[in-house]
Design an enzyme around this catalytic site. Structure first.
Site, PDB file in Angstrom:
ATOM      1  N   CYS A 111      11.452  18.027  80.283  1.00 53.68           N
ATOM      2  CA  CYS A 111      11.021  16.546  79.354  1.00 53.68           C
ATOM      3  C   CYS A 111      10.192  16.663  77.667  1.00 53.68           C
ATOM      4  O   CYS A 111      10.214  15.336  77.824  1.00 53.68           O
ATOM      5  CB  CYS A 111       9.814  16.583  80.665  1.00 53.68           C
ATOM      6  N   HIS A 247       6.376  10.182  77.821  1.00 51.99           N
ATOM      7  CA  HIS A 247       6.954  11.225  78.786  1.00 51.99           C
ATOM      8  C   HIS A 247       7.476   9.788  80.207  1.00 51.99           C
ATOM      9  O   HIS A 247       5.672  10.031  80.118  1.00 51.99           O
ATOM     10  CB  HIS A 247       6.838  12.006  79.208  1.00 51.99           C
ATOM     11  N   ASN A 277      12.871   8.484  86.138  1.00 48.16           N
ATOM     12  CA  ASN A 277      12.200   9.920  84.981  1.00 48.16           C
ATOM     13  C   ASN A 277      13.971  10.333  84.739  1.00 48.16           C
ATOM     14  O   ASN A 277      14.088  11.124  85.161  1.00 48.16           O
ATOM     15  CB  ASN A 277      11.745  10.768  85.848  1.00 48.16           C
TER      16      ASN A 277
HETATM   17  N1  ACO Z   1      10.303   8.429 100.684  1.00 39.68           N
HETATM   18  C1  ACO Z   1       9.224   8.443 101.945  1.00 39.68           C
HETATM   19  N2  ACO Z   1       8.824   9.231 102.319  1.00 39.68           N
HETATM   20  C2  ACO Z   1       8.683  10.806 100.870  1.00 39.68           C
HETATM   21  C3  ACO Z   1       9.125  10.879 100.009  1.00 39.68           C
HETATM   22  C4  ACO Z   1      10.187   9.595  99.812  1.00 39.68           C
HETATM   23  N3  ACO Z   1      11.450   9.286  98.770  1.00 39.68           N
HETATM   24  N4  ACO Z   1       9.085  11.623  99.653  1.00 39.68           N
HETATM   25  C5  ACO Z   1       8.427  12.511 100.599  1.00 39.68           C
HETATM   26  N5  ACO Z   1       7.394  11.170 101.136  1.00 39.68           N
HETATM   27  C6  ACO Z   1       7.278  11.890 102.566  1.00 39.68           C
HETATM   28  C7  ACO Z   1       6.735  13.688 102.316  1.00 39.68           C
HETATM   29  O1  ACO Z   1       7.679  14.298 103.964  1.00 39.68           O
HETATM   30  C8  ACO Z   1       5.322  13.466 103.097  1.00 39.68           C
HETATM   31  O2  ACO Z   1       5.565  13.613 104.571  1.00 39.68           O
HETATM   32  P1  ACO Z   1       4.541  14.188 105.497  1.00 39.68           P
HETATM   33  O3  ACO Z   1       3.404  13.576 105.094  1.00 39.68           O
HETATM   34  O4  ACO Z   1       5.061  13.595 106.631  1.00 39.68           O
HETATM   35  O5  ACO Z   1       4.825  15.100 105.495  1.00 39.68           O
HETATM   36  C9  ACO Z   1       5.157  13.137 102.838  1.00 39.68           C
HETATM   37  O6  ACO Z   1       6.169  11.400 102.080  1.00 39.68           O
HETATM   38  C10 ACO Z   1       3.573  12.340 101.756  1.00 39.68           C
HETATM   39  O7  ACO Z   1       4.419  14.006 100.717  1.00 39.68           O
HETATM   40  P2  ACO Z   1       4.155  14.138  98.696  1.00 39.68           P
HETATM   41  O8  ACO Z   1       5.187  14.987  98.487  1.00 39.68           O
HETATM   42  O9  ACO Z   1       2.528  14.856  99.121  1.00 39.68           O
HETATM   43  O10 ACO Z   1       3.933  13.118  98.362  1.00 39.68           O
HETATM   44  P3  ACO Z   1       2.707  12.631  97.229  1.00 39.68           P
HETATM   45  O11 ACO Z   1       1.836  11.586  97.674  1.00 39.68           O
HETATM   46  O12 ACO Z   1       2.189  13.694  96.706  1.00 39.68           O
HETATM   47  O13 ACO Z   1       3.552  11.711  96.437  1.00 39.68           O
HETATM   48  C11 ACO Z   1       4.525  12.335  94.025  1.00 39.68           C
HETATM   49  C12 ACO Z   1       4.650  12.627  95.341  1.00 39.68           C
HETATM   50  C13 ACO Z   1       4.803  10.683  93.728  1.00 39.68           C
HETATM   51  C14 ACO Z   1       6.674  13.319  93.165  1.00 39.68           C
HETATM   52  C15 ACO Z   1       3.606  12.563  93.310  1.00 39.68           C
HETATM   53  O14 ACO Z   1       3.058  13.767  94.370  1.00 39.68           O
HETATM   54  C16 ACO Z   1       3.387  12.851  91.553  1.00 39.68           C
HETATM   55  O15 ACO Z   1       3.205  11.725  90.918  1.00 39.68           O
HETATM   56  N6  ACO Z   1       3.984  14.130  91.343  1.00 39.68           N
HETATM   57  C17 ACO Z   1       3.351  13.848  89.816  1.00 39.68           C
HETATM   58  C18 ACO Z   1       4.295  14.570  89.294  1.00 39.68           C
HETATM   59  C19 ACO Z   1       6.224  13.523  89.007  1.00 39.68           C
HETATM   60  O16 ACO Z   1       6.043  12.328  89.188  1.00 39.68           O
HETATM   61  N7  ACO Z   1       7.107  14.829  88.733  1.00 39.68           N
HETATM   62  C20 ACO Z   1       8.178  13.739  88.411  1.00 39.68           C
HETATM   63  C21 ACO Z   1       8.641  14.630  87.805  1.00 39.68           C
HETATM   64  S1  ACO Z   1       8.111  16.200  86.621  1.00 39.68           S
HETATM   65  C22 ACO Z   1       8.370  15.647  85.069  1.00 39.68           C
HETATM   66  O17 ACO Z   1       9.337  14.838  84.349  1.00 39.68           O
HETATM   67  C23 ACO Z   1       6.698  16.182  84.095  1.00 39.68           C
END
Ligand code: ACO
Length: 320
Positions: A111, A247, A277
Site C-alpha cells: 500500500c 492511503h 482499499n
Molecule cells: N461481515 C460480517 N462479520 C464479519 C466480517 C464481515 N465481512 N468479517 C469478520 N466478521 C466477524 C468475525 O467473524 C468476528 O465474528 P466473531 O466475533 O463471531 O468471531 C467479528 O466479525 C469480529 O471480527 P474481527 O476480525 O475481530 O473484526 P474487527 O472488529 O477487528 O474488524 C477490521 C475488522 C475492520 C478489518 C479491523 O480489524 C480493522 O479496522 N483493521 C484495520 C486494518 C485494515 O483496515 N486493513 C486493511 C488492509 S491493510 C492496509 O491497507 C494497510
C-alpha cells in the site's frame, strides 16, 4: 530544484459491487462493513487488467500535465498485482503509450507503493539523471482475495492512479519512509507454490491474509509519527497543511490519525466509500479525485501518506 506533481489521472473498472451485492454471496451486511470500515462499494475488474487500467490512468495524467510520451524519462509502477511476473507493469505501460525513451520498472511496497515510487523518482530527478517521470499505483486485488474469507475480501477493490512529476522550483518539500520486515507476517499473500518435480509436498498457494487488529495498531501509531516528522522536516506545522491524502484502508484509521494529529477531519478527503482499499492505487486515485474537483490550489501544502504490507510506510509534504 524540487519534484513537482504536474498532472494526475486515474482509472477504475466499470463493475460496481456494493456491500449489499456482497451480502448476497456471503455472510456479511452493509451495516457490518460500512460501520467498521467506511466502505459502501468498490469497483472490481471483469476484463480489465492492471496494465490496461494503468495505461488509461497514465494517459489521463499526461493529458492533465500537458506532457507527451516522448518527454517521459522514467516510469515506475507501485503494484503487487501485475498481470505478469515479467514483463513489469511499467514496461507494459511504456509500450502501450509509446514512451520509447523511458526506463520502466515496478516496485513492490504494497500500500506504500505509490509513495515509494514518488521517492525513487524524486531521487532520480534531484540528481538530474531524469527530468520527467510517470509514477503509478495500480492493483487488481480481487485476484489475490480469498472470496470465502469475509474478513478480508470485503475490504479491497481494483483500480489505478497516476501522476506526472517534473523538476521545478517548488513541489516535494520533505519525505519520510520506512520498513519493518519483522512485522511482515501481519499482512501476507504468498506467491505461487513451488512445483518443481523434486518437491514431494509443495506448499499450497494462499490468498491475502491479515491480522486486522495488528494492522490497525501499526497504522494509527506509525502514520501520525511519520506525518509529524515530515511536516517538521518541511519547516511547517500540522495547522499549515491544507489536505492530508492518506492511503484509504479504513475510515477508523483515518479518523484516528486526524485525532492524534489534532487536525480537523475535513482536511482528510476520502475515496474509500466508493473505492474500498486499492493498496498502492489508493493515494494517486484520491489525489486525482481532489485535483479534478479543483480543490488543490497553487501554494497549498498537501501531505500524502501510504502504509501497509511489508510493513512499509511513506509520507511526503508537497507544495502544490
Ligand atoms: N461481515 C460480517 N462479520 C464479519 C466480517 C464481515 N465481512 N468479517 C469478520 N466478521 C466477524 C468475525 O467473524 C468476528 O465474528 P466473531 O466475533 O463471531 O468471531 C467479528 O466479525 C469480529 O471480527 P474481527 O476480525 O475481530 O473484526 P474487527 O472488529 O477487528 O474488524 C477490521 C475488522 C475492520 C478489518 C479491523 O480489524 C480493522 O479496522 N483493521 C484495520 C486494518 C485494515 O483496515 N486493513 C486493511 C488492509 S491493510 C492496509 O491497507 C494497510
Amino acid at each position: 530544484m524540487r519534484t513537482r506533481i504536474i498532472g494526475t489521472g486515474s482509472c477504475l473498472p466499470e463493475m460496481v459491487v456494493t456491500n449489499d451485492d456482497l451480502s448476497k454471496i456471503m455472510d456479511t451486511s452493509d451495516e457490518w462493513i460500512s460501520s467498521r470500515t467506511g466502505i459502501r462499494e468498490r469497483r472490481l475488474v471483469k476484463e480489465e487488467t492492471t496494465a490496461a487500467m494503468s495505461v488509461t490512468a497514465a494517459e489521463r495524467a499526461m493529458k492533465n500535465a500537458g506532457v507527451s510520451p516522448q518527454e517521459i524519462d522514467l516510469i515506475i509502477v507501485g503494484t503487487i498485482t501485475g498481470d505478469y511476473v515479467t514483463p513489469s507493469t511499467a514496461c507494459e505501460v511504456q509500450a502501450a503509450i509509446g514512451a520509447d525513451k523511458a526506463v520502466a520498472f515496478d516496485v513492490n511496497a504494497a500500500c506504500s507503493g505509490f509513495m515509494f515510487a514518488l521517492h525513487i523518482a524524486d531521487a532520480y530527478l534531484k540528481t538530474g539523471i531524469y527530468r520527467t517521470a510517470l509514477i503509478l499505483g495500480a492493483e487488481t486485488l480481487s485476484k489475490i482475495m480469498d472470496w470465502n474469507d469475509r474478513s478480508t475480501c470485503v475490504l479491497f477493490g481494483d483500480g489505478a492512479g497516476a501522476a506526472v512529476v517534473r523538476s521545478d522550483e517548488t513541489g516535494l518539500l520533505a519525505y519520510d519512509q520506512g520498513s519493518d520486515g519483522t512485522r511482515g507476517k501481519v499482512l501476507t499473500c504468498q506467491n505461487r507454490k513451488n512445483n518443481n518435480p523434486f518437491v514431494k509436498n509443495p506448499i499450497a498457494f494462499s490468498y491475502t491474509q491479515m491480522d486486522g487488529q495488528e494492522v490497525y495498531k501499526f497504522a494509527v501509531t506509525t502514520v501520525p509519527a511519520s506525518i509529524r516528522k515530515v511536516v517538521e522536516a518541511a519547516g511547517l506545522t500540522i495547522e499549515d497543511i491544507d489536505y492530508f491524502a492518506l492511503h484509504q484502508a479504513n475510515i477508523r484509521i483515518i479518523q484516528s490519525v486526524a485525532k492524534r494529529l489534532k487536525a480537523p477531519e475535513e482536511k482528510f478527503p476520502t475515496s474509500l466509500d466508493h473505492c474500498g482499499n486499492i493498496s498502492a492505487a489508493s493515494v494517486p486515485i484520491l489525489l486525482d479525485e481532489i485535483n479534478r474537483k479543483g480543490l488543490l490550489k497553487p501554494g497549498m501544502k498537501i501531505v500524502l501518506s501510504g502504509f501497509g504490507g511489508g510493513l512499509t510506510w511513506g509520507s511526503a509534504v508537497l507544495e502544490w
